[in-house]
Scaffold this active site. Structure first.
Site, PDB file in Angstrom:
ATOM      1  N   ASP A 186       0.815  -1.212   0.000  1.00 14.45           N
ATOM      2  CA  ASP A 186       0.000   0.000   0.000  1.00 14.45           C
ATOM      3  C   ASP A 186       0.857   1.274   0.000  1.00 14.45           C
ATOM      4  OD1 ASP A 186      -2.316   1.424   0.015  1.00 14.45           O
ATOM      5  OD2 ASP A 186      -2.798   1.080   2.127  1.00 14.45           O
ATOM      6  N   GLU A 198      -2.973  -0.358  -8.309  1.00 18.95           N
ATOM      7  CA  GLU A 198      -3.929   0.689  -7.956  1.00 18.95           C
ATOM      8  C   GLU A 198      -3.183   2.017  -7.963  1.00 18.95           C
ATOM      9  OE1 GLU A 198      -7.092   0.486  -4.959  1.00 18.95           O
ATOM     10  OE2 GLU A 198      -5.952   1.944  -3.799  1.00 18.95           O
ATOM     11  N   LYS A 215      -9.564   9.624   9.647  1.00 18.62           N
ATOM     12  CA  LYS A 215      -9.253   8.258  10.057  1.00 18.62           C
ATOM     13  C   LYS A 215     -10.209   7.756  11.152  1.00 18.62           C
ATOM     14  CE  LYS A 215      -5.584   7.870   7.473  1.00 18.62           C
ATOM     15  NZ  LYS A 215      -5.501   6.909   6.385  1.00 18.62           N
ATOM     16  N   HIS A 228     -10.266   4.901  -0.066  1.00 17.41           N
ATOM     17  CA  HIS A 228      -9.189   4.874   0.927  1.00 17.41           C
ATOM     18  C   HIS A 228      -9.675   5.493   2.221  1.00 17.41           C
ATOM     19  CE1 HIS A 228      -5.265   4.127  -1.394  1.00 17.41           C
ATOM     20  NE2 HIS A 228      -6.262   3.646  -2.099  1.00 17.41           N
TER      21      HIS A 228
HETATM   22 ZN    ZN Z   1      -4.862   6.016   0.963  1.00 13.99          ZN
END
Ligand code: ZN
Length: 507
Positions: free
Chosen positions: A168, A282, A324, A357
């Protein structure tokens, strides 16, 4: 050897319990996990006597009846040996399937994650190995450890329905090399440092200057050719017509042109480094200041294709705030309208998936996203599984959670710097006002939740005065000795994430 004889093996190993869902017979060999009372887990491999002991595995052999039993630590060597024999423990590319990224900073969440995916039904495919290089350095883990922890979870649950592994937020060719060496299958490129968010408010004159300075050679392009491609005819994506005038095009190119050149560089590096293997890409520009407009999305996709880049998933920066560990902040109807256009572009210029995301806990936008993308979607979650671990600990070990919370409050102002969060220290409940019974409620309070979320790295790596860890060892011990409690908390929490996407994962 049948399951009855698995029990026989264990009768000879007092104090060990077979992890039933792991029992696997393959080509005459039996593999399963055994747990000791203290939570210590080992791999057991049994072979009929007379056949050579599987030389790949490192462990302590014992012989009885007609069998040889090897008890092996869950080491990288033994993970590699197991992966070599049981092909379904290797991650694989998943193409356009509806996928869900299940980042796990502790390396203990995969069983709960996979149970949630199984219970949700449908055909969602999990990516249980998913970690950014940033998160790995904060938790002191390597790409190999992340991969192995996920694999042991896949094995423990007897999961054979396929999975992927997401390297990632890769930012450099060196990041790519580290993850290729470990066999990751899904590579998320993050060219965020090359996105020029200031273009949104720049004057036409300033844009013109930056336009002239674009890396035309790397882009294999010229100003005249670029203008000719976009200014003559509008782009039709289903019922949406996307028009470029000179200013729109300049803004898009100045904002994303350098990022596109950098993605092409990363892509070509990956294609060489991972030649002969299966991999997918991605592209994420989600961690930037300003939203990606539909014209900018068209520009990004068109230019990347022209440069030979192929991808299965794209993460634009959407409107609203994706902080978050908390729900979407913004106008959900406006989000859905915008998502509808992004999805039409992705179907027309791809097809490729749209990626959410910071996708943990964004409950209010899951249904709109599933509806608009028609299942061409990747949901990426991570930190919320750490928060669920804190919930488990709040119940089992209130004093530990209380000290973590005190510590997290003290470290928030520093740790928040690299995250999109708006929690205020002074709005979070004061620790000394909380009874034990109040502690799980911290995971429901906006400010406390964000504070606990972004301080995970400090919490997990803090040293104690005597050179041990301040929290980490005790933290992991509680979870290791209560795996069912942690898994149960994860299942409840993740079903809320997965169910909105299940209908689109069918078929
Ligand atoms: Zn991200």
């Amino acid at each position: 050897m049948d399951d009855y004889s698995v029990d026989l093996v264990v009768m000879r190993l007092p104090g060990l319990h077979v992890h039933a869902s792991s029992v696997t017979r393959h080509e005459g060999v039996l593999y399963f996990l055994v747990d000791a009372d203290d939570g210590q887990r080992q791999l057991a491999v049994t072979t009929p006597a007379g056949t050579p002991v599987l030389a790949d595995f490192e462990g302590v052999p014992s012989a009885f009846d007609e069998q040889t039993l090897l008890l092996c630590p869950l080491s990288a060597e033994n993970a590699a040996a197991l992966r070599k024999r049981l092909a379904w423990l290797l991650p694989a590319v998943q193409g356009l399937r509806t996928t869900v990224g299940l980042g796990d900073r502790l390396g203990l969440a995969t069983p709960g994650h996979l149970r949630a995916v199984r219970e949700a039904g449908g055909h969602l495919v999990p990516l249980p190995a998913q970690q950014s290089i940033r998160e790995m350095s904060r938790t002191g883990r390597t790409p190999q450890q992340v991969m192995d922890d996920a694999m042991w979870g896949v094995f423990a649950e007897g999961w054979r329905s396929g999975f992927g592994a997401d390297a990632d937020h890769l930012k450099t060719p060196q990041d790519i090399d580290r993850c290729v060496a470990t066999g990751y299958t899904f590579y998320t490129f993050d060219p965020g440092e090359y996105v020029e968010s200031g273009a949104d408010n720049a004057s036409p004159q300033a844009l013109r200057t930056r336009w002239d300075e674009l890396p035309w050679e790397q882009l294999e392009d010229s100003p005249a050719a670029l203008a000719a491609r976009y200014l003559s005819t509008p782009v039709r994506c289903e019922e949406h017509i996307i028009r470029f005038d000179e200013l729109t095009l300049m803004r898009a190119a100045v904002k994303y042109g350098r990022a596109i050149a950098y993605v092409a560089l990363l892509y070509r590096h990956l294609a060489q480094a991972a030649a002969g293997r299966e991999w997918e890409v991605e592209i994420s520009v989600d961690e930037t200041e300003t939203p990606t407009t539909s014209a900018e999305h068209v520009y990004i996709a068109t230019e990347l294709r022209r440069l030979g880049v192929r991808w299965v998933s794209l993460a634009p920066r959407y409107i609203g705030r994706f902080e978050k560990g908390v729900d979407y902040i913004g106008d959900v109807n406006a989000f859905e309208a915008e998502m509808g256009v992004h999805a039409a572009i992705a179907r027309t210029l791809g097809p490729y998936k749209l990626s959410l995301h910071s996708g943990s806990d964004k409950f209010s936008v899951y249904e709109p996203t599933a509806r608009q993308t028609r299942g061409l979607v990747h949901l990426k979650t991570a930190g919320t599984s750490y928060l669920e671990a804190l919930r488990t600990i709040a119940v089992l070990e209130p004093d530990l959670l209380r000290s973590i919370y005190v510590f997290a409050r003290e470290h928030y102002e520093v740790d928040r710097a690299s995250y999109h969060v708006s929690a205020l220290w002074e709005r979070a409940p004061a620790p000394n006002a909380l009874t034990d019974a109040d502690l799980p409620g911290l995971l429901e309070q906006f400010d406390a939740r964000e504070i606990l979320h972004v301080t995970f790295g400090s919490v997990l790596t803090a040293p104690s005065a005597d050179g041990q860890t301040l929290f980490y060892d005790r933290f992991m011990e509680v979870l290791r000795t209560h795996p069912e409690a942690y898994a149960a908390d994860l299942v409840v929490h993740f079903l809320r994430h997965l169910r909105p996407f299940v209908i689109w994962g069918d078929g």
